[in-house]
Design an enzyme around this catalytic site. Structure first.
Site, short mmCIF file in Angstrom:
data_model
loop_
_atom_site.label_atom_id
_atom_site.label_comp_id
_atom_site.label_asym_id
_atom_site.label_seq_id
_atom_site.Cartn_x
_atom_site.Cartn_y
_atom_site.Cartn_z
N LYS A 102 2.37 -2.79 6.08
CA LYS A 102 2.59 -2.58 4.66
C LYS A 102 4.04 -2.18 4.37
CE LYS A 102 -1.47 -3.77 3.27
NZ LYS A 102 -1.67 -4.94 2.40
N SER A 107 0.88 -1.18 0.00
CA SER A 107 0.00 0.00 0.00
C SER A 107 0.90 1.22 0.00
CB SER A 107 -0.85 0.00 1.27
OG SER A 107 -1.49 1.25 1.43
N THR A 148 -13.33 -0.22 -1.88
CA THR A 148 -13.61 -1.66 -1.82
C THR A 148 -14.35 -1.88 -0.50
OG1 THR A 148 -11.58 -2.13 -0.62
CG2 THR A 148 -11.45 -2.30 -3.03
N TYR A 167 -1.66 -1.07 10.47
CA TYR A 167 -1.76 -1.32 9.02
C TYR A 167 -0.53 -0.76 8.30
CZ TYR A 167 -3.74 -1.22 4.27
OH TYR A 167 -3.96 -1.39 2.92
N ILE A 172 -8.72 3.34 -2.85
CA ILE A 172 -9.66 2.77 -3.82
C ILE A 172 -10.86 2.24 -3.04
CG2 ILE A 172 -10.00 0.89 -5.51
CD1 ILE A 172 -7.00 1.14 -6.18
N1 NAD Z 1 -8.71 -0.57 -1.13
C1 NAD Z 1 -7.67 0.22 -0.98
O1 NAD Z 1 -7.78 1.46 -1.01
C2 NAD Z 1 -6.31 -0.38 -0.81
C3 NAD Z 1 -5.22 0.49 -0.90
C4 NAD Z 1 -3.94 -0.04 -0.72
C5 NAD Z 1 -3.78 -1.38 -0.50
N2 NAD Z 1 -4.85 -2.20 -0.43
C6 NAD Z 1 -4.58 -3.62 -0.18
O2 NAD Z 1 -5.16 -4.39 -1.21
C7 NAD Z 1 -5.45 -5.69 -0.72
C8 NAD Z 1 -6.91 -6.02 -1.05
O3 NAD Z 1 -7.73 -5.13 -0.31
P1 NAD Z 1 -9.21 -4.72 -0.73
O4 NAD Z 1 -9.27 -3.25 -0.67
O5 NAD Z 1 -9.61 -5.43 -1.94
O6 NAD Z 1 -9.99 -5.26 0.54
P2 NAD Z 1 -11.17 -6.33 0.67
O7 NAD Z 1 -11.53 -6.32 2.12
O8 NAD Z 1 -12.24 -6.02 -0.32
O9 NAD Z 1 -10.47 -7.69 0.24
C9 NAD Z 1 -9.58 -8.37 1.08
C10 NAD Z 1 -9.79 -9.85 0.89
O10 NAD Z 1 -8.85 -10.55 1.73
C11 NAD Z 1 -9.52 -11.64 2.31
N3 NAD Z 1 -8.87 -12.04 3.58
C12 NAD Z 1 -8.78 -11.32 4.72
N4 NAD Z 1 -8.14 -12.04 5.65
C13 NAD Z 1 -7.80 -13.22 5.09
C14 NAD Z 1 -7.14 -14.37 5.57
N5 NAD Z 1 -6.69 -14.46 6.83
N6 NAD Z 1 -6.94 -15.40 4.72
C15 NAD Z 1 -7.41 -15.35 3.44
N7 NAD Z 1 -8.07 -14.28 2.95
C16 NAD Z 1 -8.27 -13.23 3.77
C17 NAD Z 1 -10.93 -11.12 2.57
O11 NAD Z 1 -11.87 -12.17 2.79
C18 NAD Z 1 -11.19 -10.32 1.31
O12 NAD Z 1 -11.77 -11.12 0.28
C19 NAD Z 1 -5.16 -5.66 0.78
O13 NAD Z 1 -3.90 -6.20 1.02
C20 NAD Z 1 -5.17 -4.18 1.09
O14 NAD Z 1 -4.41 -3.87 2.23
C21 NAD Z 1 -6.12 -1.74 -0.57
#
Ligand code: NAD
Length: 312
Positions: free
Chosen positions: A220, A201, A251, A216, A249
Site C-alpha cells: 500500500k 490504505s 468488508t 500488505y 471498514i
Molecule cells: N476494508 C478495509 O478496511 C480496507 C481498508 C483500506 C484499504 N482497503 C482496500 O480497499 C480495496 C477493496 O477492499 P475490500 O475491503 O472491499 O475487500 P474485498 O475482499 O471485499 O474486495 C476486493 C475485491 O478485489 C477482487 N480481487 C482480488 N484479487 C483480484 C485480482 N487478482 N484480479 C481482479 N480482482 C481481484 C476480489 O475478488 C474482491 O471482489 C482493496 O485494495 C483493499 O486493500 C480496504
C-alpha cells in the site's frame, strides 16, 4: 551551447528541467463568487446552486477493479448515482448476487453497471478488457478506480513465505500498476483527460497496531508513491491520479479477521478518535469528489479517510 538548448527546450523556465514546461490555461467558470458577482450586476441571471452539478458524471464512463463486492462495488454504485455508465472488473467468472442487485439498481437509476472478468495481475488480460471497454464507448474512459486488493495472511515477518509475499505484491502493487497504465493509454489516446483513483490504505502510511501485515502494508505504501509518480507523468495530458487510503471498514477482506476474533473490532475502534470502524458507504463522498470535476485541481494526493486513525 548546452545551456542555450536547455533554455530553449524549457521555454526559458528553468535550466536542468528535462521536459518542456507546458503551461495550461486556468479554467474559468461562472460559479461561486463569480456567479454572485454576475448576479449582482444582472437581475435576470438565474441564481441556482452549482455545487451539486460539479459532482455529476453524466455521459462519463467509469471502470472499477475489484467491483464484485466490498468497497469496489460501493464505488460502482456511487459512480452510477452520479450518472456514469459503469464497468466493474473482477477476478470471478460470474458476478456476485450483491453485484446483480447493484446492476439492477443502476438500470433503474437510468444508467448501467456491467461486469467484466479479468485478473489484474495479468498485464495483457486487464489491458485487453480496459481496451474493449474503451472501444465500446468511442475510445472514452473518464474514471478508473483500482480497488482490487488482497490482505494476505497475518504472519511473522521472519517466516513469511516468499510465494505469499509475492502474491500480495502481485495484486496490490503490480495489478494496480497494470490497471493504471491500461487506463492511461486509453485516456491519452482519447485526449479527454480523466481521473484515476488508486485504492491504497492508511496501512501505506502507518502500521496497523499489533497486526502482522508487513506485505500488505508494503504494497500500500507502493501504491501511494505510484499515484504520485503517475500524476507527474500524466498531468500534462489532464489525467489526474490520486490515491485514497481508507481506515478499517468491514468488508469480506476484514471480516476474515473480525469474524475469527470478534474482540478485534473494539480494538480497532479504540484506535481512532471517532471510536468505531467505518462503513462502506462512508467513502461515497470522497469518491464522488475525486472522480468528478469537483476535484479538478487535485492530483498526486493521498486522501486518508480513517476516522482519524492516523492522527494519534
Ligand atoms: N476494508 C478495509 O478496511 C480496507 C481498508 C483500506 C484499504 N482497503 C482496500 O480497499 C480495496 C477493496 O477492499 P475490500 O475491503 O472491499 O475487500 P474485498 O475482499 O471485499 O474486495 C476486493 C475485491 O478485489 C477482487 N480481487 C482480488 N484479487 C483480484 C485480482 N487478482 N484480479 C481482479 N480482482 C481481484 C476480489 O475478488 C474482491 O471482489 C482493496 O485494495 C483493499 O486493500 C480496504
Amino acid at each position: 551551447m548546452a545551456s542555450t538548448s536547455a533554455n530553449t527546450s524549457t521555454g526559458g523556465l528553468g535550466i536542468g528541467v528535462r521536459s518542456p514546461v507546458r503551461l495550461a490555461a486556468v479554467p474559468h467558470k461562472e460559479i461561486g463568487v463569480a456567479a454572485a458577482l454576475r448576479a449582482a450586476d444582472d437581475a435576470d441571471f438565474e441564481v441556482k446552486p452549482a455545487i451539486f452539478d460539479e459532482f455529476k458524471l453524466t455521459n462519463k464512463v467509469g471502470v472499477v477493479t475489484g467491483g464484485n463486492g466490498g468497497l469496489g462495488l460501493e464505488m460502482c454504485v456511487t459512480l452510477a448515482e452520479l450518472g456514469a455508465k459503469v464497468y466493474a472488473i473482477d477476478i470471478h467468472a460470474s458476478p456476485s448476487s450483491d453485484f446483480k442487485a447493484a446492476s439492477a439498481f443502476a438500470t433503474r437509476l437510468g444508467t448501467s453497471l456491467q461486469y467484466r472478468t479479468a485478473n489484474v495481475t495479468n498485464q495483457g488480460e486487464i489491458g485487453q478488457v480496459i481496451e474493449q471497454i474503451a472501444d465500446e464507448n468511442d475510445g472514452k474512459i473518464d474514471v478508473v478506480i483500482a480497488a482490487a486488493g488482497v490482505l494476505g495472511r497475518e504472519h511473522n515477518v521472519e517466516e513469511y513465505p516468499a510465494e505469499e509475499f509475492k502474491a500480495v505484491i502481485d495484486v496490490n502493487c503490480n495489478g494496480v500498476f497494470y490497471t493504471t497504465q491500461a487506463a492511461a493509454r486509453q485516456m491519452k489516446q482519447a485526449r479527454s483527460g480523466g481521473s484515476i483513483i488508486l485504492i491504497a490504505s492508511m496501512s501505506g502510511t502507518v502500521t496497523n497496531r499489533d497486526m502482522k501485515w508487513a506485505p500488505y502494508n508494503t504494497s500500500k505504501a507502493a501504491v501511494i508513491q505510484m499515484a504520485r509518480s503517475m500524476a507527474c507523468e500524466l498531468g500534462p495530458d489532464r489525467i489526474r491520479v490520486n490515491s485514497l487510503s481508507p481506515g478499517h471498514i468491514r468488508t469480506k477482506m476484514t471480516a476474515a479477521v473480525l469474524d475469527k476474533q470478534p474482540e478485534t473490532e473494539a480494538f480497532w475502534a479504540s484506535l481512532n478518535p471517532l471510536g468505531r470502524i467505518g462503513a462502506v458507504h462512508e467513502l461515497r463522498g470522497v469518491i464522488a469528489w475525486l472522480a468528478s470535476d469537483a476535484s479538478s485541481f487535485c492530483t498526486g494526493s493521498d486522501i486518508i479517510v480513517s476516522g482519524g486513525h492516523t492522527i494519534w
